[in-house]
Design a protein around this motif. Structure first.
Motif, PDB file in Angstrom:
ATOM      1  N   ILE A  80       0.855  -1.193   0.000  1.00 19.07           N
ATOM      2  CA  ILE A  80       0.000   0.000   0.000  1.00 19.07           C
ATOM      3  C   ILE A  80       0.888   1.239   0.000  1.00 19.07           C
ATOM      4  O   ILE A  80       1.827   1.337   0.789  1.00 19.07           O
ATOM      5  CB  ILE A  80      -0.929   0.022   1.230  1.00 19.07           C
ATOM      6  N   VAL A  81       0.590   2.188  -0.891  1.00 23.97           N
ATOM      7  CA  VAL A  81       1.323   3.458  -0.937  1.00 23.97           C
ATOM      8  C   VAL A  81       0.363   4.576  -0.538  1.00 23.97           C
ATOM      9  O   VAL A  81      -0.649   4.803  -1.207  1.00 23.97           O
ATOM     10  CB  VAL A  81       1.893   3.727  -2.345  1.00 23.97           C
ATOM     11  N   ASN A  82       0.662   5.244   0.550  1.00 26.56           N
ATOM     12  CA  ASN A  82      -0.176   6.345   1.030  1.00 26.56           C
ATOM     13  C   ASN A  82       0.266   7.665   0.406  1.00 26.56           C
ATOM     14  O   ASN A  82       1.462   7.955   0.323  1.00 26.56           O
ATOM     15  CB  ASN A  82      -0.084   6.457   2.556  1.00 26.56           C
ATOM     16  N   ALA A  83      -0.712   8.448  -0.042  1.00 27.63           N
ATOM     17  CA  ALA A  83      -0.414   9.747  -0.661  1.00 27.63           C
ATOM     18  C   ALA A  83       0.127  10.720   0.380  1.00 27.63           C
ATOM     19  O   ALA A  83      -0.213  10.644   1.566  1.00 27.63           O
ATOM     20  CB  ALA A  83      -1.674  10.321  -1.300  1.00 27.63           C
ATOM     21  N   LEU A  84       0.977  11.638  -0.064  1.00 29.76           N
ATOM     22  CA  LEU A  84       1.478  12.688   0.831  1.00 29.76           C
ATOM     23  C   LEU A  84       0.370  13.703   1.086  1.00 29.76           C
ATOM     24  O   LEU A  84      -0.467  13.963   0.217  1.00 29.76           O
ATOM     25  CB  LEU A  84       2.683  13.398   0.201  1.00 29.76           C
ATOM     26  N   PRO A  85       0.331  14.294   2.274  1.00 32.95           N
ATOM     27  CA  PRO A  85      -0.701  15.305   2.545  1.00 32.95           C
ATOM     28  C   PRO A  85      -0.461  16.567   1.728  1.00 32.95           C
ATOM     29  O   PRO A  85       0.668  16.877   1.346  1.00 32.95           O
ATOM     30  CB  PRO A  85      -0.528  15.577   4.045  1.00 32.95           C
ATOM     31  N   THR A  86      -1.544  17.280   1.438  1.00 34.68           N
ATOM     32  CA  THR A  86      -1.453  18.576   0.761  1.00 34.68           C
ATOM     33  C   THR A  86      -1.286  19.655   1.827  1.00 34.68           C
ATOM     34  O   THR A  86      -2.182  19.868   2.653  1.00 34.68           O
ATOM     35  CB  THR A  86      -2.709  18.851  -0.074  1.00 34.68           C
ATOM     36  N   VAL A  87      -0.147  20.315   1.827  1.00 41.11           N
ATOM     37  CA  VAL A  87       0.179  21.283   2.871  1.00 41.11           C
ATOM     38  C   VAL A  87       0.330  22.673   2.249  1.00 41.11           C
ATOM     39  O   VAL A  87       0.977  22.828   1.206  1.00 41.11           O
ATOM     40  CB  VAL A  87       1.479  20.889   3.600  1.00 41.11           C
ATOM     41  N   THR A  88      -0.270  23.676   2.869  1.00 38.58           N
ATOM     42  CA  THR A  88      -0.178  25.058   2.390  1.00 38.58           C
ATOM     43  C   THR A  88       0.162  25.992   3.552  1.00 38.58           C
ATOM     44  O   THR A  88      -0.067  25.664   4.722  1.00 38.58           O
ATOM     45  CB  THR A  88      -1.493  25.524   1.742  1.00 38.58           C
ATOM     46  N   LEU A  89       0.691  27.150   3.198  1.00 36.25           N
ATOM     47  CA  LEU A  89       0.983  28.197   4.178  1.00 36.25           C
ATOM     48  C   LEU A  89       0.603  29.530   3.561  1.00 36.25           C
ATOM     49  O   LEU A  89       1.075  29.868   2.462  1.00 36.25           O
ATOM     50  CB  LEU A  89       2.467  28.190   4.566  1.00 36.25           C
ATOM     51  N   SER A  90      -0.260  30.274   4.244  1.00 32.27           N
ATOM     52  CA  SER A  90      -0.711  31.572   3.736  1.00 32.27           C
ATOM     53  C   SER A  90       0.437  32.578   3.718  1.00 32.27           C
ATOM     54  O   SER A  90       1.406  32.449   4.474  1.00 32.27           O
ATOM     55  CB  SER A  90      -1.855  32.115   4.602  1.00 32.27           C
ATOM     56  N   ALA A  91       0.303  33.587   2.853  1.00 33.66           N
ATOM     57  CA  ALA A  91       1.314  34.636   2.755  1.00 33.66           C
ATOM     58  C   ALA A  91       1.463  35.354   4.097  1.00 33.66           C
ATOM     59  O   ALA A  91       0.494  35.511   4.850  1.00 33.66           O
ATOM     60  CB  ALA A  91       0.927  35.627   1.665  1.00 33.66           C
ATOM     61  N   LEU A  92       2.684  35.761   4.397  1.00 34.22           N
ATOM     62  CA  LEU A  92       2.994  36.427   5.663  1.00 34.22           C
ATOM     63  C   LEU A  92       3.276  37.908   5.406  1.00 34.22           C
ATOM     64  O   LEU A  92       4.105  38.250   4.554  1.00 34.22           O
ATOM     65  CB  LEU A  92       4.209  35.769   6.320  1.00 34.22           C
ATOM     66  N   ALA A  93       2.580  38.773   6.143  1.00 31.67           N
ATOM     67  CA  ALA A  93       2.746  40.215   5.973  1.00 31.67           C
ATOM     68  C   ALA A  93       4.083  40.684   6.537  1.00 31.67           C
ATOM     69  O   ALA A  93       4.618  40.102   7.486  1.00 31.67           O
ATOM     70  CB  ALA A  93       1.606  40.955   6.663  1.00 31.67           C
ATOM     71  N   ALA A  94       4.614  41.735   5.943  1.00 30.56           N
ATOM     72  CA  ALA A  94       5.850  42.324   6.434  1.00 30.56           C
ATOM     73  C   ALA A  94       5.645  42.920   7.823  1.00 30.56           C
ATOM     74  O   ALA A  94       4.543  43.344   8.175  1.00 30.56           O
ATOM     75  CB  ALA A  94       6.324  43.394   5.460  1.00 30.56           C
ATOM     76  N   VAL A  95       6.711  42.938   8.612  1.00 31.03           N
ATOM     77  CA  VAL A  95       6.636  43.467   9.973  1.00 31.03           C
ATOM     78  C   VAL A  95       7.852  44.345  10.244  1.00 31.03           C
ATOM     79  O   VAL A  95       8.871  44.256   9.555  1.00 31.03           O
ATOM     80  CB  VAL A  95       6.583  42.343  11.032  1.00 31.03           C
ATOM     81  N   CYS A  96       7.738  45.194  11.256  1.00 27.27           N
ATOM     82  CA  CYS A  96       8.870  46.011  11.686  1.00 27.27           C
ATOM     83  C   CYS A  96       9.772  45.189  12.611  1.00 27.27           C
ATOM     84  O   CYS A  96       9.315  44.264  13.289  1.00 27.27           O
ATOM     85  CB  CYS A  96       8.385  47.250  12.429  1.00 27.27           C
TER      86      CYS A  96
END
Length: 243
Positions: A80-96
């Motif tokens: 059995i071959v299990n699929a890799l999870p779909t992983v996302t990361l939202s854009a990160l705003a600039a900071v001081c």
């Protein structure tokens, strides 16, 4: 009369097949399946053990044919071959660089972990990371033990000239702010104010001829935004921090 002698050859014993490790693995991996002929009949290579590398799902078995052309097939073993999870990361705003450390968010599915320069225990500290662009990585492992990751850059700004406008009669306040920032032109009329994010995208625009214009940042994410202020035939710029 002549006699015909008929020889009946016995089928060989079926070889066994076993997995050297779990038969369920993550996409991109593999498992070694060892097939062993224990009946005393050698493989054609004269070896008694051979290995199959399985990297796709399905049943695997071994067919052994002896010198008489008689064959036996091993019991199958299912991979059995299990699929890799779909992983996302939202854009990160600039900071001081003086912004207080804050918890990172936007990674999906929930339950993963963040890493990168300035990251400790899921929080990002701009002062530790330092000025410039830094890559944040979000790693996630599912119930099958399969892992994947996503990355986004975050920009740490020195923010040393937040209120430096060439026209001393223009004031932007309060800065930093969490909700509303006011643009005030003493003794002059502002024609237009545009708000841009750190990537240079137009977020909002205020077309109003007034000495004072309030710019609402309450619905925006934390970060550094740029104001473009039209005063007569001149355009001035200022950076504003949404905290």
């Amino acid at each position: 009369s002549a006699q015909t002698i008929v020889t009946v050859n016995a089928n060989p014993s079926a070889p066994s097949i076993t997995a050297n490790g779990p038969t369920a693995f993550c996409d991109g991996g593999s498992v070694d399946l060892s097939s062993d002929q224990t009946s005393g009949n050698d493989w054609s290579t004269t070896e008694t053990t051979q290995t199959i590398t399985a990297s796709t799902a399905g049943p695997y078995s071994v067919v052994y044919t002896d010198g008489n052309g008689c064959s036996a097939t091993s019991s199958p073993i299912n991979v059995i071959v299990n699929a890799l999870p779909t992983v996302t990361l939202s854009a990160l705003a600039a900071v001081c660089n003086y912004t207080a450390a804050f918890s990172l968010s936007g990674g999906s599915p929930a339950g993963g972990s963040y890493s990168g320069t300035g990251v400790t225990g899921g929080s990002f500290d701009p002062s530790v990371a330092g000025n410039g662009t830094h890559t944040i990585t979000y790693d996630y492992t599912d119930v099958n033990g399969c892992s994947a990751s996503a990355q986004q850059d975050i920009f740490v700004d020195g923010c040393q000239d937040l209120q430096e406008i060439t026209n001393a009669d223009i004031v932007v306040y309060p800065n930093p702010t969490s909700t509303l920032v006011n643009v005030y032109a003493q003794g002059a009329l502002i024609n237009n104010v545009k708000v841009y994010d750190g990537a240079g995208r137009l977020i909002s625009e205020y077309n109003k001829t007034s000495e004072k214009i309030g710019v609402d940042l309450s619905e925006l994410a934390r970060g550094v935004y740029h104001l473009e202020i039209a005063l007569g035939d001149q355009v001035y710029r200022s950076r504003v921090v949404k905290k």
